[in-house]
Design a protein around this motif. Sequence first.
Motif, PDB file in Angstrom:
ATOM      1  N   SER A   1      41.693  41.233  64.727  1.00  9.59           N
ATOM      2  CA  SER A   1      41.678  40.328  63.584  1.00  9.59           C
ATOM      3  C   SER A   1      43.041  40.292  62.915  1.00  9.59           C
ATOM      4  CB  SER A   1      40.632  40.798  62.564  1.00  9.59           C
ATOM      5  OG  SER A   1      40.704  40.025  61.391  1.00  9.59           O
ATOM      6  N   ARG A   2      43.473  39.071  62.544  1.00 11.52           N
ATOM      7  CA  ARG A   2      44.767  38.908  61.898  1.00 11.52           C
ATOM      8  C   ARG A   2      44.658  38.951  60.375  1.00 11.52           C
ATOM      9  NH1 ARG A   2      48.621  37.173  65.467  1.00 11.52           N
ATOM     10  NH2 ARG A   2      47.872  36.501  67.497  1.00 11.52           N
ATOM     11  N   ARG A   3      43.447  39.086  59.872  1.00 10.04           N
ATOM     12  CA  ARG A   3      43.273  39.097  58.426  1.00 10.04           C
ATOM     13  C   ARG A   3      43.848  40.382  57.836  1.00 10.04           C
ATOM     14  NH1 ARG A   3      37.060  38.094  57.531  1.00 10.04           N
ATOM     15  NH2 ARG A   3      37.688  38.468  55.380  1.00 10.04           N
ATOM     16  N   ARG A   4      44.501  40.225  56.709  1.00 17.01           N
ATOM     17  CA  ARG A   4      45.134  41.373  56.054  1.00 17.01           C
ATOM     18  C   ARG A   4      44.148  42.043  55.116  1.00 17.01           C
ATOM     19  NH1 ARG A   4      50.687  39.667  53.473  1.00 17.01           N
ATOM     20  NH2 ARG A   4      50.711  41.924  53.148  1.00 17.01           N
ATOM     21  N   LEU A   5      44.290  43.353  55.002  1.00 15.28           N
ATOM     22  CA  LEU A   5      43.453  44.116  54.085  1.00 15.28           C
ATOM     23  C   LEU A   5      43.804  43.752  52.649  1.00 15.28           C
ATOM     24  CD1 LEU A   5      41.328  46.423  53.951  1.00 15.28           C
ATOM     25  CD2 LEU A   5      43.244  48.012  53.737  1.00 15.28           C
ATOM     26  N   ASP A   6      42.791  43.588  51.832  1.00 17.51           N
ATOM     27  CA  ASP A   6      42.970  43.246  50.419  1.00 17.51           C
ATOM     28  C   ASP A   6      43.461  44.490  49.669  1.00 17.51           C
ATOM     29  OD1 ASP A   6      42.822  42.374  47.832  1.00 17.51           O
ATOM     30  OD2 ASP A   6      40.642  42.190  47.775  1.00 17.51           O
ATOM     31  N   VAL A   7      44.778  44.681  49.660  1.00 16.32           N
ATOM     32  CA  VAL A   7      45.347  45.908  49.108  1.00 16.32           C
ATOM     33  C   VAL A   7      45.093  46.012  47.607  1.00 16.32           C
ATOM     34  CG1 VAL A   7      47.457  47.226  48.767  1.00 16.32           C
ATOM     35  CG2 VAL A   7      47.102  45.993  50.906  1.00 16.32           C
ATOM     36  N   TRP A   8      45.351  44.908  46.861  1.00 19.68           N
ATOM     37  CA  TRP A   8      45.153  44.972  45.413  1.00 19.68           C
ATOM     38  C   TRP A   8      43.689  45.237  45.073  1.00 19.68           C
ATOM     39  CZ3 TRP A   8      48.483  46.079  41.939  1.00 19.68           C
ATOM     40  CH2 TRP A   8      49.811  45.694  42.081  1.00 19.68           C
ATOM     41  N   GLY A   9      42.798  44.581  45.777  1.00 15.16           N
ATOM     42  CA  GLY A   9      41.383  44.828  45.549  1.00 15.16           C
ATOM     43  C   GLY A   9      41.015  46.261  45.861  1.00 15.16           C
ATOM     44  N   ALA A  10      41.579  46.794  46.957  1.00 14.78           N
ATOM     45  CA  ALA A  10      41.287  48.178  47.337  1.00 14.78           C
ATOM     46  C   ALA A  10      41.780  49.160  46.276  1.00 14.78           C
ATOM     47  CB  ALA A  10      41.936  48.489  48.686  1.00 14.78           C
ATOM     48  N   VAL A  11      42.995  48.907  45.772  1.00  6.17           N
ATOM     49  CA  VAL A  11      43.546  49.811  44.757  1.00  6.17           C
ATOM     50  C   VAL A  11      42.712  49.780  43.485  1.00  6.17           C
ATOM     51  CG1 VAL A  11      45.528  50.180  43.230  1.00  6.17           C
ATOM     52  CG2 VAL A  11      45.886  49.726  45.665  1.00  6.17           C
TER      53      VAL A  11
ATOM     54  N   LEU B   1      39.353  48.623  34.918  1.00  5.51           N
ATOM     55  CA  LEU B   1      39.863  48.433  36.276  1.00  5.51           C
ATOM     56  C   LEU B   1      38.859  47.674  37.141  1.00  5.51           C
ATOM     57  CD1 LEU B   1      41.499  51.917  36.945  1.00  5.51           C
ATOM     58  CD2 LEU B   1      42.678  49.739  36.627  1.00  5.51           C
ATOM     59  N   LEU B   2      37.582  47.967  36.994  1.00  5.91           N
ATOM     60  CA  LEU B   2      36.578  47.250  37.776  1.00  5.91           C
ATOM     61  C   LEU B   2      36.462  45.794  37.325  1.00  5.91           C
ATOM     62  CD1 LEU B   2      33.781  49.941  38.214  1.00  5.91           C
ATOM     63  CD2 LEU B   2      35.419  49.126  39.904  1.00  5.91           C
ATOM     64  N   ALA B   3      36.659  45.538  36.033  1.00  9.13           N
ATOM     65  CA  ALA B   3      36.673  44.146  35.561  1.00  9.13           C
ATOM     66  C   ALA B   3      37.856  43.396  36.165  1.00  9.13           C
ATOM     67  CB  ALA B   3      36.742  44.117  34.035  1.00  9.13           C
ATOM     68  N   ALA B   4      39.025  44.049  36.217  1.00 14.91           N
ATOM     69  CA  ALA B   4      40.189  43.438  36.852  1.00 14.91           C
ATOM     70  C   ALA B   4      39.938  43.217  38.340  1.00 14.91           C
ATOM     71  CB  ALA B   4      41.417  44.330  36.644  1.00 14.91           C
ATOM     72  N   PHE B   5      39.252  44.158  38.961  1.00 15.72           N
ATOM     73  CA  PHE B   5      38.891  44.032  40.375  1.00 15.72           C
ATOM     74  C   PHE B   5      38.026  42.796  40.603  1.00 15.72           C
ATOM     75  CE2 PHE B   5      35.333  44.997  43.314  1.00 15.72           C
ATOM     76  CZ  PHE B   5      36.027  44.924  44.519  1.00 15.72           C
ATOM     77  N   ALA B   6      37.047  42.573  39.732  1.00 14.61           N
ATOM     78  CA  ALA B   6      36.165  41.405  39.868  1.00 14.61           C
ATOM     79  C   ALA B   6      36.959  40.104  39.768  1.00 14.61           C
ATOM     80  CB  ALA B   6      35.072  41.443  38.805  1.00 14.61           C
ATOM     81  N   LEU B   7      37.946  40.053  38.858  1.00 16.42           N
ATOM     82  CA  LEU B   7      38.775  38.854  38.718  1.00 16.42           C
ATOM     83  C   LEU B   7      39.608  38.610  39.974  1.00 16.42           C
ATOM     84  CD1 LEU B   7      40.015  39.266  35.030  1.00 16.42           C
ATOM     85  CD2 LEU B   7      38.279  37.663  35.883  1.00 16.42           C
ATOM     86  N   VAL B   8      40.204  39.678  40.514  1.00 16.72           N
ATOM     87  CA  VAL B   8      41.010  39.548  41.730  1.00 16.72           C
ATOM     88  C   VAL B   8      40.154  39.083  42.902  1.00 16.72           C
ATOM     89  CG1 VAL B   8      42.342  40.839  43.447  1.00 16.72           C
ATOM     90  CG2 VAL B   8      42.758  41.212  41.009  1.00 16.72           C
ATOM     91  N   GLU B   9      38.948  39.672  43.032  1.00 14.47           N
ATOM     92  CA  GLU B   9      38.078  39.321  44.163  1.00 14.47           C
ATOM     93  C   GLU B   9      37.608  37.876  44.065  1.00 14.47           C
ATOM     94  OE1 GLU B   9      37.468  42.066  46.742  1.00 14.47           O
ATOM     95  OE2 GLU B   9      39.303  42.021  45.541  1.00 14.47           O
ATOM     96  N   ALA B  10      37.343  37.404  42.845  1.00 11.82           N
ATOM     97  CA  ALA B  10      36.898  36.019  42.667  1.00 11.82           C
ATOM     98  C   ALA B  10      37.958  35.038  43.144  1.00 11.82           C
ATOM     99  CB  ALA B  10      36.559  35.763  41.201  1.00 11.82           C
ATOM    100  N   ARG B  11      39.221  35.400  43.008  1.00 12.39           N
ATOM    101  CA  ARG B  11      40.311  34.504  43.419  1.00 12.39           C
ATOM    102  C   ARG B  11      40.549  34.550  44.922  1.00 12.39           C
ATOM    103  NH1 ARG B  11      44.984  35.497  38.746  1.00 12.39           N
ATOM    104  NH2 ARG B  11      43.770  34.677  36.979  1.00 12.39           N
ATOM    105  N   ARG B  12      40.229  35.641  45.556  1.00 15.59           N
ATOM    106  CA  ARG B  12      40.519  35.790  46.986  1.00 15.59           C
ATOM    107  C   ARG B  12      39.429  35.213  47.886  1.00 15.59           C
ATOM    108  NH1 ARG B  12      44.783  39.027  48.517  1.00 15.59           N
ATOM    109  NH2 ARG B  12      43.821  39.111  50.594  1.00 15.59           N
ATOM    110  N   GLY B  13      38.241  35.003  47.370  1.00 18.22           N
ATOM    111  CA  GLY B  13      37.171  34.412  48.164  1.00 18.22           C
ATOM    112  C   GLY B  13      36.746  35.309  49.309  1.00 18.22           C
ATOM    113  N   ASP B  14      36.644  34.743  50.527  1.00 16.53           N
ATOM    114  CA  ASP B  14      36.155  35.499  51.679  1.00 16.53           C
ATOM    115  C   ASP B  14      37.152  36.518  52.200  1.00 16.53           C
ATOM    116  OD1 ASP B  14      33.763  34.202  51.642  1.00 16.53           O
ATOM    117  OD2 ASP B  14      34.263  32.757  53.219  1.00 16.53           O
ATOM    118  N   THR B  15      38.411  36.467  51.743  1.00 20.76           N
ATOM    119  CA  THR B  15      39.388  37.472  52.176  1.00 20.76           C
ATOM    120  C   THR B  15      39.395  38.692  51.252  1.00 20.76           C
ATOM    121  OG1 THR B  15      41.191  36.487  50.882  1.00 20.76           O
ATOM    122  CG2 THR B  15      40.845  35.648  53.126  1.00 20.76           C
ATOM    123  N   ALA B  16      38.502  38.720  50.289  1.00 24.02           N
ATOM    124  CA  ALA B  16      38.454  39.819  49.323  1.00 24.02           C
ATOM    125  C   ALA B  16      37.912  41.085  49.968  1.00 24.02           C
ATOM    126  CB  ALA B  16      37.575  39.427  48.138  1.00 24.02           C
ATOM    127  N   LEU B  17      38.238  42.208  49.347  1.00 19.78           N
ATOM    128  CA  LEU B  17      37.687  43.490  49.797  1.00 19.78           C
ATOM    129  C   LEU B  17      36.162  43.443  49.770  1.00 19.78           C
ATOM    130  CD1 LEU B  17      38.318  46.517  50.511  1.00 19.78           C
ATOM    131  CD2 LEU B  17      38.064  46.969  48.067  1.00 19.78           C
TER     132      LEU B  17
END
Length: 472
Positions: free
Chosen positions: A205-215, A251-267
């Motif tokens: 798979s060429r998809r990149r790991l969601d680093v910001w979401g993971a952190v 941090l988890l609230a920030a995580f939810a915002l980041v994931e909402a923007r990334r869609g299916d590529t989110a962690l």
Amino acid sequence: MTASDTAAEPAISPARPPGMVLALCCAAQFMVVVDVTIMNVALPDIRTGLHLGVTGQQWVINAYTLTFAGFLLLGARAADLIGHRRVMLAGLSMFTLFSVLGGLAPCGGWLIAARTVQGVGGALLAPSTLSVLTTAFTRPDARRKALGAWTGTAAAGAAAGMVAGGVLTDLLDWRWVLFVNGPIGASLLAAVPRYLDPTGPHTRSRRRLDVWGAVLATCGLSCLVYGIVTAAQLAWTAPTTLGALVLGVVLLAAFALVEARRGDTALIPLRVLRMRRLMLANGVAATIGVALFGMYFFMSLFLQDVNRYAPLRAGLAFMPAGLATMAGTLLGSRTVVRLGAGRQIMIGLAAAAAGTWWLSGNDGPVGYADHVLAPLVLTGLGLGSAFVPTTGTATSDVPASQAGLAAGLVTTSRQIGAALGLAVMTTAAGHAGPGAGEGVGAALRVASGVLAAGVVLGGILGRRGPDPASAA
């Protein structure tokens, strides 16, 4: 070749025996779960040998639990995007190496640091073993049997850790509770490349790991678990506790915002969190974590502090519970088709709730055969039978490309439940009275109440759409 093409590839080639792959996954998962409890019985000897205080002794356990829970989601998503076998080998290597380094520890700081990194290795290893099984065994009957074996070894691992800790500490030395992972891990590292196909799903798979979401997810969960564990030592209103909990929520609230923007590529794609059966199964997994690890922790204290058992005798006293849990999972993998996932969860957790309530009545020295053996077996059977439908439900409606994510979620829920439950149970024990037996009884009544809530969740799960047993 696209990611969807690779998702369709088998995790096992026809020339590689599925039974061996199952055995390797079960052995790896067993080793990880054992390490959650194997240190409990050895703690008095560790405290003496390394001159640890009360806080240092707590962190021998907490360092592993924190990083294991906090990094599970990262390990799960990495397995989906990088490849299950690659992540499994990385986790095995890290877990084995730092287990041996922990056994060589000359001081408490060294041991705690080694346990911290060992927890990261376990977080990479645990979800990859389950995701390998869910993608390798695609036929319903084969998957159900594989999940039954996997959940059986996982469920029995907590009790086996108590037994192994007592045996190794009494007969050899506390360092062997860590050294024992060396030869086991080395054997698995030699066998995995031979029996697990390198062209497993998603290795291309060429998809990149969601680093910001993971952190954000890892740090948020770690802060929450840290705050929960600290509450047991200080207080829920202590500045350290409140600061960690608030930071975790932010941090988890920030995580939810980041994931909402990334869609299916989110962690964690947010649409996964809208799968009600998956979320209900994770709730059930959390109640199991509370009861399973809380019971072993407090019953270990009871047997050693109240009944005055030596470490070896205390460890062996848990053997029937481990065997009962294994029997419950094996039986549950067959009865779930007939009973349905929701109904079997209700029956299993109701039996476990009755067993922990029975144990809570022991407020002083008691006979093992009369007052401990039967409720331990009842609790083990109940928890074991609930493991299979919980894991099957959590992974049945998730596509193969997100099998690691589902595995990580259910394992994370169990670990978070264990950490939260242990903190609440410790607080209840501290306010119960001056006697150690009274404190253990209060803690186990909390566990029984949490299991009763799990029965309710199982009932709701049984009414939510088609039963996943046939797909598990």
